[in-house]
Design a protein around this motif. Structure first.
Motif, PDB file in Angstrom:
ATOM      1  N   PRO B 101       0.829  -1.210   0.000  1.00  0.00           N
ATOM      2  CA  PRO B 101       0.000   0.000   0.000  1.00  0.00           C
ATOM      3  C   PRO B 101       0.863   1.260   0.000  1.00  0.00           C
ATOM      4  CG  PRO B 101      -0.834  -1.569   1.598  1.00  0.00           C
ATOM      5  CD  PRO B 101       0.468  -2.117   1.099  1.00  0.00           C
ATOM      6  N   VAL B 102       0.455   2.233  -0.807  1.00  0.00           N
ATOM      7  CA  VAL B 102       1.288   3.420  -0.990  1.00  0.00           C
ATOM      8  C   VAL B 102       1.358   4.276   0.277  1.00  0.00           C
ATOM      9  CG1 VAL B 102      -0.513   4.880  -1.993  1.00  0.00           C
ATOM     10  CG2 VAL B 102       1.864   5.216  -2.659  1.00  0.00           C
ATOM     11  N   MET B 103       0.267   4.262   1.082  1.00  0.00           N
ATOM     12  CA  MET B 103       0.301   5.040   2.335  1.00  0.00           C
ATOM     13  C   MET B 103       1.363   4.474   3.290  1.00  0.00           C
ATOM     14  SD  MET B 103      -1.739   7.604   2.173  1.00  0.00           S
ATOM     15  CE  MET B 103      -2.902   8.071   0.892  1.00  0.00           C
ATOM     16  N   ASP B 104       1.561   3.173   3.275  1.00  0.00           N
ATOM     17  CA  ASP B 104       2.620   2.563   4.086  1.00  0.00           C
ATOM     18  C   ASP B 104       3.973   3.087   3.619  1.00  0.00           C
ATOM     19  OD1 ASP B 104       0.533   1.123   5.084  1.00  0.00           O
ATOM     20  OD2 ASP B 104       1.278  -0.854   4.490  1.00  0.00           O
ATOM     21  N   LEU B 106       4.646   5.912   2.129  1.00  0.00           N
ATOM     22  CA  LEU B 106       4.872   7.322   2.478  1.00  0.00           C
ATOM     23  C   LEU B 106       5.602   7.403   3.815  1.00  0.00           C
ATOM     24  CD1 LEU B 106       1.751   9.546   1.685  1.00  0.00           C
ATOM     25  CD2 LEU B 106       3.946   9.439   0.510  1.00  0.00           C
TER      26      LEU B 106
END
Lengths: 389, 290
Positions: B101-104, B106
């Motif tokens: 997941p991209v939020m991880d 970040l």
């Protein structure tokens, strides 16, 4: 994964971001029922994943049940083409929403800024229209604020952004709260884009999200079962739907050469090379890393279920994907389904010798091997019968 | 020399006991990489064909002197494994896992940056320095040591171009897959800077694809900072235009993200762009010879 307006608004409600009262309606009958419950006037809004619905006639105001029924019937089944020629998308469902008297329209969004590796908040006091045009003609009117990766967006920062954007004082607190909420929702729901255009001031000075564009990171669906369920309902093209259920990345194109690649980059490059060889690809299909025989079978099934496909090109350069697994998949799928389309295989990389040996022993007719990508592209174009026109 | 991985690399594999972890960890060892440890919580004390497995990265570091970590754990746990490696004092983290997941990412990107850790990936094939070390899933047998550095967003396309370069008679100093995800630990510009400083690298082949504006930023960077020649390839000219979903993406990058826009940006800075992997390799060999 893009959400429909109503799905986005339901997500907003869950997180306390104000939206107008509304109800989802899958058909005209339930649209009238919803409108009666909400009270007139209502907006009857087409639910499609494309901008420009309003101009295309996909949003109508109804002041009574007869109008609601007439609009709902007209809009359901309508075909809407996007402003950049996307689609057409057929309207399959509606969102019935309380009519809003709009006093002002703003633009607010939060987006993942890939270059800065931060979330970026955008706010403009001018909304409801083409925000790209605003950004171009009056760049200062669109205020940009990068969100601190550790602290997030504070209310004070949000108020500062609202001030810079020239949001009037009487609504600044509400707008700032919306910005804070957007960042929280993006993080909590793994949204890489949330766009409110417009963020509207309605009767009584209340600030609400009048439209919702939300993109959810597909990689995060394992921790959002409720959003994963929505993905199951999105439907669309039969091949794309079938591929999605099998966990394959597939995009349908309008040619006649089925393309199977491993890795998005190589697959895109394969499409380019097929086009350079004078052919027309029927699809993009990335089997992803480490595809096993079963995945290969699924992929071949999806590709050949498109009746336009006349020949199939496998372009595999194995890294994590193993050539022998690919070969087993091709052999199994061909034997089980009796596919008799000409197929061109170009196999390199991890275990490619084993794979080629397996294919050689399989005794499948109409299977061709090429050593280079270019050679394989030319061969498949020839087998598909030339230019594909 | 070479960049990121070499004969001093001491590798710990996160996920060594898994199917992919053991296959590629052992392959990396066969290809000459010092694979000193594996980490799988709860499996400390076991070994995978002689490679000791620890419960934590910290133990692996103190017991074996590991300095590089390869992440081959499933997506839900990948960012956590990267964070653990960063906290344990690992200097180079190479994340192969696809689907993080991209939020991880970040959070992990900034954690790595603040700690001064070089993070490559995720969703990348890793880094190969032919003849020295291979960390990741690049099929090393197709590449030989030589003067061309390769940096790429795509895994398999990297193999394709590296292979074409090899057939054209040119080897590689290092091949770096930076990954195609929206947020990766190292961008084109980070790797270009390393190649510029590497005496063994005489030129760079950069392989991009549609989406984002990393290629456009690289074009600017090359024009201003690189003394070595760069040849580029961009995949995705025939990719269908995606449906528009909001306009914020185009606003922030100022680029449409199309292959043509990237090609134009590169050519405007005098960087030659090949039409196919084959043509790219041909141009590269020509530039090298000239």
């Amino acid at each position: 994964m893009d959400l429909l307006e109503y799905q986005g608004k339901e997500l907003f409600s869950k997180h306390g971001l104000p939206v107008p009262a509304g109800k989802h309606a899958p058909d005209a009958e339930s649209a009238v029922e919803a409108a009666d419950q909400i009270g007139y006037p209502v907006a009857v809004k087409a639910q499609v994943l494309i901008g420009g619905r309003g101009k295309a006639g996909g949003i109508k105001i109804a002041s009574n049940a007869e109008e609601a029924a007439a609009h709902a019937e007209a809009i359901i089944g309508m075909e809407i083409t996007g402003p950049h020629g996307e689609g057409p998308f057929t309207v399959g469902e509606l969102w019935i929403e309380e009519g809003s008297e709009i006093e002002a329209e703003y633009y607010a969004s939060v987006i993942l800024d890939r270059a800065a590796k931060k979330l970026l908040v955008l706010l403009s006091a001018t909304g409801g229209m083409d925000v790209e045009a605003i950004a171009e003609s009056d760049p200062d009117a669109l205020v940009r604020h990068h969100v601190d990766p550790v602290k997030g967006l504070t209310m004070d920062e949000a108020l500062e952004v609202a001030g810079k954007a020239g949001i009037p004082e009487e609504t600044a607190d509400q707008v700032a709260a919306v910005l804070v909420s957007l960042v929280e929702i993006a993080k909590a729901e793994d949204a890489t884009l949330i766009e409110l255009n417009p963020l509207a001031v309605v009767a009584g000075g209340k600030v609400v999200a009048l439209d919702a564009k939300v993109t959810i990171d597909g990689n995060s669906l394992f921790r959002h079962p409720e959003l994963a369920e929505l993905a199951d309902d999105l439907g669309g093209d039969p091949q794309e739907e079938m591929a999605r259920r099998k966990g394959l990345t597939y995009v349908k194109l309008d040619g006649d050469i089925g393309v199977f690649g491993n890795g998005a980059g190589l697959c895109m490059s394969t499409l380019d090379v097929v086009a350079q060889a004078g052919g027309k690809p029927a699809n993009f299909l990335d089997a992803g890393g480490g595809a096993r025989a079963e995945g290969i079978m699924d992929a071949l099934e999806v590709i050949t279920s498109d009746p336009k496909v006349k020949a199939v090109l496998f372009n595999i350069f194995g890294g994590i994907t193993r050539g022998d697994e690919v070969a087993r998949g091709i052999i199994e799928a061909t034997k089980r389904s009796g596919i008799d389309l000409p197929m061109v295989v170009r196999l390199d990389g991890t275990n490619s010798d084993e794979g080629l040996a397996l294919l050689g022993e399989s005794g499948i007719d109409n299977l061709h091997y090429e050593k280079t990508m270019l050679g394989a592209a030319e061969k498949v174009v020839e087998l598909a019968g030339g230019s594909g026109e | 020399m070479s960049i990121i991985v070499d004969q001093d690399t001491r590798l710990v594999v996160a996920g060594l006991t898994g199917r992919e972890g053991s296959f590629h960890g052992l392959r990396n060892r066969e290809q000459g990489t010092e694979v000193v440890a594996g980490v799988t919580p709860g499996k400390g004390g076991q070994d995978v064909e002689g490679i000791p497995v620890f419960d934590t990265v910290a133990e692996a570091v103190s017991e074996t002197g590991a300095n590089t970590s390869m992440i081959l754990v499933p997506p839900p746990f990948a960012a956590g494994a990267m964070d653990e490696a960063i906290d344990a004092g690992i200097g180079t983290v190479i994340a192969i896992t696809e689907g993080v997941p991209v939020m991880d990412m970040l959070d992990t990107y900034w954690k790595a940056r603040d700690a001064g850790v070089r993070l490559i990936g995720p969703n990348c094939p890793g880094v190969l320095s032919p003849g020295k070390a291979n960390v990741g899933i690049i099929p090393a047998e197709f590449f030989e040591a030589g003067p061309i550095g390769v940096v790429s967003k795509s895994g398999t396309l990297t193999y394709q171009i590296g292979n074409e370069l090899g057939q054209a008679g040119a080897g590689n100093s290092s091949i770096v897959g930076i990954g195609g995800d929206p947020v990766v630990g190292s961008d084109f510009v980070d790797v270009l800077a390393l190649f510029e400083d590497d005496p063994e690298t005489e030129m760079v082949v950069m392989v991009g694809e549609i989406g984002g504006d990393a290629e456009e930023r690289a074009a600017e960077y090359i024009a201003e900072n690189l003394s070595k020649p760069v040849v580029a390839y961009i995949a995705g000219f025939t990719a269908p235009p995606g449906k528009q979903m909001g306009h914020a993406g185009a606003i922030i990058s100022g680029s449409s993200g199309t292959a043509q826009a990237k090609k134009d940006a590169l050519e405007a800075k005098g960087i030659r762009v090949g039409k196919s992997p084959t043509e790219t390799a041909t141009i590269a060999v020509e530039v090298l010879g000239g």
